[in-house]
Motif scaffolding. Structure first.
Motif, PDB file in Angstrom:
ATOM      1  N   PRO A 284     -20.762  26.097 -17.467  1.00  0.00           N
ATOM      2  CA  PRO A 284     -22.091  25.955 -16.878  1.00  0.00           C
ATOM      3  C   PRO A 284     -22.941  24.925 -17.617  1.00  0.00           C
ATOM      4  O   PRO A 284     -22.903  24.839 -18.847  1.00  0.00           O
ATOM      5  CB  PRO A 284     -22.691  27.355 -17.024  1.00  0.00           C
ATOM      6  N   LEU A 285     -23.688  24.150 -16.856  1.00  0.00           N
ATOM      7  CA  LEU A 285     -24.633  23.190 -17.424  1.00  0.00           C
ATOM      8  C   LEU A 285     -26.028  23.755 -17.235  1.00  0.00           C
ATOM      9  O   LEU A 285     -26.434  24.055 -16.112  1.00  0.00           O
ATOM     10  CB  LEU A 285     -24.502  21.829 -16.745  1.00  0.00           C
ATOM     11  N   ILE A 286     -26.744  23.912 -18.346  1.00  0.00           N
ATOM     12  CA  ILE A 286     -28.091  24.483 -18.312  1.00  0.00           C
ATOM     13  C   ILE A 286     -29.109  23.372 -18.523  1.00  0.00           C
ATOM     14  O   ILE A 286     -29.053  22.635 -19.508  1.00  0.00           O
ATOM     15  CB  ILE A 286     -28.257  25.585 -19.383  1.00  0.00           C
ATOM     16  N   ARG A 287     -30.021  23.277 -17.611  1.00  0.00           N
ATOM     17  CA  ARG A 287     -31.070  22.245 -17.634  1.00  0.00           C
ATOM     18  C   ARG A 287     -32.429  22.903 -17.407  1.00  0.00           C
ATOM     19  O   ARG A 287     -32.515  24.091 -17.093  1.00  0.00           O
ATOM     20  CB  ARG A 287     -30.803  21.221 -16.534  1.00  0.00           C
ATOM     21  N   ASP A 288     -33.477  22.103 -17.554  1.00  0.00           N
ATOM     22  CA  ASP A 288     -34.811  22.617 -17.223  1.00  0.00           C
ATOM     23  C   ASP A 288     -35.401  21.794 -16.092  1.00  0.00           C
ATOM     24  O   ASP A 288     -34.734  20.916 -15.524  1.00  0.00           O
ATOM     25  CB  ASP A 288     -35.718  22.664 -18.455  1.00  0.00           C
ATOM     26  N   GLU A 289     -36.632  22.096 -15.762  1.00  0.00           N
ATOM     27  CA  GLU A 289     -37.252  21.453 -14.604  1.00  0.00           C
ATOM     28  C   GLU A 289     -37.510  19.966 -14.821  1.00  0.00           C
ATOM     29  O   GLU A 289     -37.723  19.224 -13.858  1.00  0.00           O
ATOM     30  CB  GLU A 289     -38.564  22.179 -14.223  1.00  0.00           C
ATOM     31  N   THR A 290     -37.447  19.500 -16.068  1.00  0.00           N
ATOM     32  CA  THR A 290     -37.627  18.070 -16.347  1.00  0.00           C
ATOM     33  C   THR A 290     -36.321  17.302 -16.245  1.00  0.00           C
ATOM     34  O   THR A 290     -36.308  16.080 -16.359  1.00  0.00           O
ATOM     35  CB  THR A 290     -38.216  17.855 -17.757  1.00  0.00           C
ATOM     36  N   GLY A 291     -35.192  18.027 -16.079  1.00  0.00           N
ATOM     37  CA  GLY A 291     -33.890  17.376 -16.035  1.00  0.00           C
ATOM     38  C   GLY A 291     -33.213  17.282 -17.383  1.00  0.00           C
ATOM     39  O   GLY A 291     -32.125  16.716 -17.498  1.00  0.00           O
ATOM     40  N   ALA A 292     -33.818  17.846 -18.433  1.00  0.00           N
ATOM     41  CA  ALA A 292     -33.231  17.826 -19.772  1.00  0.00           C
ATOM     42  C   ALA A 292     -32.199  18.941 -19.904  1.00  0.00           C
ATOM     43  O   ALA A 292     -32.432  20.072 -19.476  1.00  0.00           O
ATOM     44  CB  ALA A 292     -34.306  17.986 -20.842  1.00  0.00           C
TER      45      ALA A 292
ATOM     46  N   VAL B 199     -16.496  15.461 -22.004  1.00  0.00           N
ATOM     47  CA  VAL B 199     -17.358  15.233 -23.165  1.00  0.00           C
ATOM     48  C   VAL B 199     -16.960  16.165 -24.304  1.00  0.00           C
ATOM     49  O   VAL B 199     -16.863  17.391 -24.113  1.00  0.00           O
ATOM     50  CB  VAL B 199     -18.851  15.453 -22.817  1.00  0.00           C
ATOM     51  N   GLY B 200     -16.744  15.595 -25.473  1.00  0.00           N
ATOM     52  CA  GLY B 200     -16.457  16.375 -26.667  1.00  0.00           C
ATOM     53  C   GLY B 200     -17.498  16.094 -27.736  1.00  0.00           C
ATOM     54  O   GLY B 200     -18.061  14.995 -27.785  1.00  0.00           O
TER      55      GLY B 200
ATOM     56  N   THR C  50     -31.095   5.599 -23.223  1.00  0.00           N
ATOM     57  CA  THR C  50     -30.611   4.639 -22.234  1.00  0.00           C
ATOM     58  C   THR C  50     -29.373   3.881 -22.706  1.00  0.00           C
ATOM     59  O   THR C  50     -28.685   3.268 -21.883  1.00  0.00           O
ATOM     60  CB  THR C  50     -31.715   3.633 -21.872  1.00  0.00           C
ATOM     61  N   ASP C  51     -29.061   3.933 -24.003  1.00  0.00           N
ATOM     62  CA  ASP C  51     -27.848   3.279 -24.512  1.00  0.00           C
ATOM     63  C   ASP C  51     -26.582   3.937 -23.954  1.00  0.00           C
ATOM     64  O   ASP C  51     -25.496   3.348 -23.995  1.00  0.00           O
ATOM     65  CB  ASP C  51     -27.804   3.319 -26.045  1.00  0.00           C
ATOM     66  N   VAL C  52     -26.721   5.178 -23.452  1.00  0.00           N
ATOM     67  CA  VAL C  52     -25.576   5.888 -22.890  1.00  0.00           C
ATOM     68  C   VAL C  52     -25.230   5.364 -21.497  1.00  0.00           C
ATOM     69  O   VAL C  52     -24.062   5.369 -21.085  1.00  0.00           O
ATOM     70  CB  VAL C  52     -25.866   7.405 -22.824  1.00  0.00           C
ATOM     71  N   ASP C  53     -26.218   4.874 -20.776  1.00  0.00           N
ATOM     72  CA  ASP C  53     -26.050   4.552 -19.364  1.00  0.00           C
ATOM     73  C   ASP C  53     -24.929   3.562 -19.051  1.00  0.00           C
ATOM     74  O   ASP C  53     -24.201   3.750 -18.070  1.00  0.00           O
ATOM     75  CB  ASP C  53     -27.375   4.047 -18.783  1.00  0.00           C
TER      76      ASP C  53
ATOM     77  N   THR D  26     -28.487  14.936 -25.016  1.00  0.00           N
ATOM     78  CA  THR D  26     -28.926  13.623 -24.543  1.00  0.00           C
ATOM     79  C   THR D  26     -27.869  12.983 -23.653  1.00  0.00           C
ATOM     80  O   THR D  26     -28.169  12.463 -22.575  1.00  0.00           O
ATOM     81  CB  THR D  26     -29.225  12.698 -25.738  1.00  0.00           C
ATOM     82  N   VAL D  27     -26.613  13.040 -24.097  1.00  0.00           N
ATOM     83  CA  VAL D  27     -25.521  12.445 -23.319  1.00  0.00           C
ATOM     84  C   VAL D  27     -25.370  13.166 -21.983  1.00  0.00           C
ATOM     85  O   VAL D  27     -25.255  12.526 -20.931  1.00  0.00           O
ATOM     86  CB  VAL D  27     -24.203  12.491 -24.124  1.00  0.00           C
ATOM     87  N   LEU D  28     -25.397  14.487 -21.995  1.00  0.00           N
ATOM     88  CA  LEU D  28     -25.253  15.240 -20.747  1.00  0.00           C
ATOM     89  C   LEU D  28     -26.427  15.004 -19.807  1.00  0.00           C
ATOM     90  O   LEU D  28     -26.250  14.972 -18.580  1.00  0.00           O
ATOM     91  CB  LEU D  28     -25.092  16.726 -21.049  1.00  0.00           C
ATOM     92  N   THR D  29     -27.608  14.822 -20.357  1.00  0.00           N
ATOM     93  CA  THR D  29     -28.774  14.518 -19.527  1.00  0.00           C
ATOM     94  C   THR D  29     -28.593  13.191 -18.809  1.00  0.00           C
ATOM     95  O   THR D  29     -28.887  13.066 -17.612  1.00  0.00           O
ATOM     96  CB  THR D  29     -30.056  14.497 -20.388  1.00  0.00           C
ATOM     97  N   ARG D  30     -28.062  12.197 -19.528  1.00  0.00           N
ATOM     98  CA  ARG D  30     -27.834  10.891 -18.893  1.00  0.00           C
ATOM     99  C   ARG D  30     -26.725  10.969 -17.846  1.00  0.00           C
ATOM    100  O   ARG D  30     -26.812  10.348 -16.774  1.00  0.00           O
ATOM    101  CB  ARG D  30     -27.487   9.840 -19.949  1.00  0.00           C
TER     102      ARG D  30
END
Length: 200
Positions: A89-97, A68-69, A31-34, A53-57
């Motif tokens: 491409p951004l690869i995620r899973d069903e949890t949003g990670a 993002v670098g 949450t520090d990224v938000d 983590t950053v891309l998930t946020r």
């Protein structure tokens, strides 16, 4: 979108000299990224899991327009600061990670194999028992590739596609080296509708 460039430092990593003069923010929790998602460019000083983590946020904030670098080694710093961004491409899973390096489906607990079925798009990856499966993002569409692992944990045959799905009696999901807290019976990795702006 702001044109500001910010540095996100994970752990006690040293910020390379090439990033001097930029604001540095220590990240102790996701949450520090938000509060920083309005930046024009984020430079992550950390590893692949930290980048994820950053891309998930950013995904959750609908801010995939932020460049993002990743600086995992000091010599990556100059490119992360001045390089051009390219949408990948951004690869995620069903949890949003988000996964940036590799994900694995591995045997759960004391099991030696995964029992079930794995599919990439419409191609059967396996049906029965396997040692494990590796899933990786690709730099270009369709977005990911997956392979069954040999007994020595080496990939056999890569299958590319937009999504990789697993149905199993139980498997451990590992994302960029971080294991999920509990086994799952279903897991999916897939290409998000929008890619991310990678500075590489």
């Amino acid at each position: 979108m702001s044109a500001e460039v910010v540095v996100l430092r994970f752990g006690a990593r040293r910020v390379p000299r090439a990033l001097s003069g930029l604001p540095v923010h220590d990240v102790g929790a996701p949450t520090d990224v938000d509060p920083l998602v309005d930046a024009g460019r984020m430079i992550v000083v950390g590893g692949l899991a930290d980048l994820g983590t950053v891309l998930t946020r950013l995904l959750r904030a609908d801010r995939l327009d932020v460049e993002v670098g990743l600086v995992s080694r000091p010599w990556h710093a100059r490119r992360a600061r001045t390089g051009a961004a390219r949408r990948v491409p951004l690869i995620r899973d069903e949890t949003g990670a988000v996964v940036t390096g590799a994900a694995f489906w591995l045997p759960a607990e004391d099991a030696r194999t995964i029992s079930g079925e794995g599919v990439v798009d419409d191609v059967l990856l396996f049906d029965g028992e396997v040692t494990g499966v590796r899933v990786e993002p690709t730099a270009d569409p369709p977005g990911l590739r997956a392979s069954v692992l040999t007994g020595r944990m080496r990939p056999r045959r890569w299958v590319t596609g937009r999504a990789a799905q697993l149905g199993t009696t139980g498997a451990l999901v590992v994302r960029d080296g971080v294991a999920a807290p509990r086994p799952v019976r279903r897991s999916t990795f897939y290409r998000h509708t929008q890619g991310w702006l990678a500075v590489r």
